[in-house]
Enzyme design. Structure first.
Site, mmCIF file in Angstrom:
data_model
loop_
_atom_site.group_PDB
_atom_site.id
_atom_site.type_symbol
_atom_site.label_atom_id
_atom_site.label_comp_id
_atom_site.label_asym_id
_atom_site.label_seq_id
_atom_site.Cartn_x
_atom_site.Cartn_y
_atom_site.Cartn_z
ATOM 1 N N SER A 163 0.800 -1.226 0.000
ATOM 2 C CA SER A 163 0.000 0.000 0.000
ATOM 3 C C SER A 163 0.832 1.275 0.000
ATOM 4 O O SER A 163 0.278 2.374 -0.113
ATOM 5 C CB SER A 163 -0.923 0.014 1.223
ATOM 6 O OG SER A 163 -0.158 0.093 2.415
ATOM 7 N N LYS A 164 2.161 1.164 0.126
ATOM 8 C CA LYS A 164 2.994 2.356 0.204
ATOM 9 C C LYS A 164 3.025 3.099 -1.136
ATOM 10 O O LYS A 164 2.624 2.583 -2.182
ATOM 11 C CB LYS A 164 4.419 1.974 0.617
ATOM 12 C CG LYS A 164 4.527 1.457 2.040
ATOM 13 C CD LYS A 164 4.241 2.552 3.053
ATOM 14 C CE LYS A 164 4.590 2.144 4.479
ATOM 15 N NZ LYS A 164 3.669 1.179 5.072
ATOM 16 N N THR A 165 3.529 4.334 -1.109
ATOM 17 C CA THR A 165 3.616 5.143 -2.321
ATOM 18 C C THR A 165 4.382 4.409 -3.409
ATOM 19 O O THR A 165 4.027 4.484 -4.597
ATOM 20 C CB THR A 165 4.290 6.486 -1.995
ATOM 21 O OG1 THR A 165 3.607 7.100 -0.893
ATOM 22 C CG2 THR A 165 4.240 7.423 -3.197
#
Length: 364
Positions: A163-165
């Protein structure tokens, strides 16, 4: 990914080395060391920086659990500090008041969309002789005075949780540092004390250091995915900024909204990056239930401040000790937010929030 399978080298191989090189170029770090998660990155960084058993590490009271658990796993003792309610990051004045004779490290966290006030925190750290390391797991692309997050102290970390950038398809992380000694130690610690990528590169850590290594290597499959996505990172960051601006324009005048993300970057050398879009309302739990009932997902960051987690009960903290962290835990919620979010979905989220808050205000 086919190249990884054809090579037969599934971790700590060529793809990982290439990713380390490209991340160093992107962040400006002299050294990037790929590991198996952001949590292990924190553990290994603290150990490489000389954390001794029982050393106090000052961390914010409001963050993901790994911020504090990494301190414990590295052998330290977390010491909690209240946050600045505008940035959700460690408050410099609260840090100054929280230092004890046990304190040796301070670990600010860059949360959600902006960096902690590293200039002010570093001034406090220098005054007390503290080593600064950064939990920059969420902060890829963020900069202050042209310096990337994670490079304002002895080192920092990145997480590539999906889910990180910049996300992988599983767990992966990295340590960032400009210090060659720290880089060499982390590189050895991640691989059972070996300095290279083969069985012949053992040992790399001297017996005097008494630092046993671990199995914290990055998988090459994750590195291959990240290498494919890295060229799209700036485009995705720009899209996230557009979505954040659209949310703010729609939500800023709604009754019942207590706080929206605010811009902190002041100069062209500063940059905020929206990892999530967080709002605060006193009706948070009811709003979450209402949105879920309409098929709209949310995420509560974070439902319980770290000092009040049961595992830290022995530290003796009580409700009211960290008022800003406790208020955020009670009121904050993240809305749907990713580069592929269609404008129509964003409008539906905002319309649903608006109608809920209007009804809540009327019934109240």
């Amino acid at each position: 990914m086919d190249d990884v399978f054809d090579s037969g080298k599934f971790s700590h191989g060529k793809q990982v080395g290439q990713l380390e090189t490209e991340l160093a170029h992107y962040t400006g770090a002299r050294h990037v060391i790929g590991v198996n998660s952001g949590t292990d990155a924190l553990v290994l960084l603290l150990r490489a920086c000389g954390l001794r058993p029982g050393d106090g590490v000052l961390v914010p009271a409001y963050s993901f659990f790994a911020t504090a658990s990494a301190v414990v796993l590295a052998g330290g003792r977390p010491q909690f500090v209240d946050i600045d309610p505008g940035t959700y990051a460690m408050d410099p004045e609260a840090l100054d008041a929280a230092v004890t004779p046990r304190s040796r490290f301070v670990m600010p966290v860059h949360l959600f969309h902006t960096m902690a006030d590293m200039a002010a925190l570093d001034a406090v750290a220098r005054r007390h002789g503290l080593t600064v390391v950064e939990d920059s797991a969420e902060a890829i692309g963020m900069r202050r005075r042209g310096v990337h997050a994670g490079l304002h102290g002895r080192g920092g970390v990145l997480s590539f949780f999906p889910s990180k950038t910049l996300g992988a398809i599983g767990d992966a992380g990295a340590v960032l540092t400009d210090d060659p000694e720290i880089a060499d130690t982390v590189a050895a610690l991640r691989h059972h004390g070996r300095g290279g990528r083969t069985l012949n590169d053992f040992p790399a850590i001297s017996t005097e250091s008494a630092l046993p290594g671990a199995n914290s290597k990055m998988d090459d499959i994750q590195a291959a995915v990240l290498l494919a996505k890295l060229p799209l990172l700036e485009e995705h960051i720009a899209r996230r900024a557009e979505l954040a601006a659209a949310y703010t324009a729609r939500l800023r005048d709604l009754p019942g909204i207590l706080r929206l993300p605010r811009a902190v970057a002041q100069t062209p050398d500063d940059r905020d990056v929206h990892y999530v879009y967080l709002i605060e309302t006193e009706h948070r739990d009811a709003l979450v239930d209402h949105l879920e009932g309409q098929g709209i997902g949310t995420e509560v960051y974070y439902p319980l401040p770290l000092p009040h987690q049961p595992v830290f009960g022995h530290l003796g903290h009580r409700p009211g000790d960290f008022p800003h962290a406790e208020a955020a835990a009670r009121r904050a919620v993240a809305l749907p937010f990713h580069p592929d979010l269609p404008p129509g979905d964003l409008d539906r989220v905002c319309d649903t929030i608006g109608s809920f808050l209007a009804t809540t205000r009327t019934t109240a």
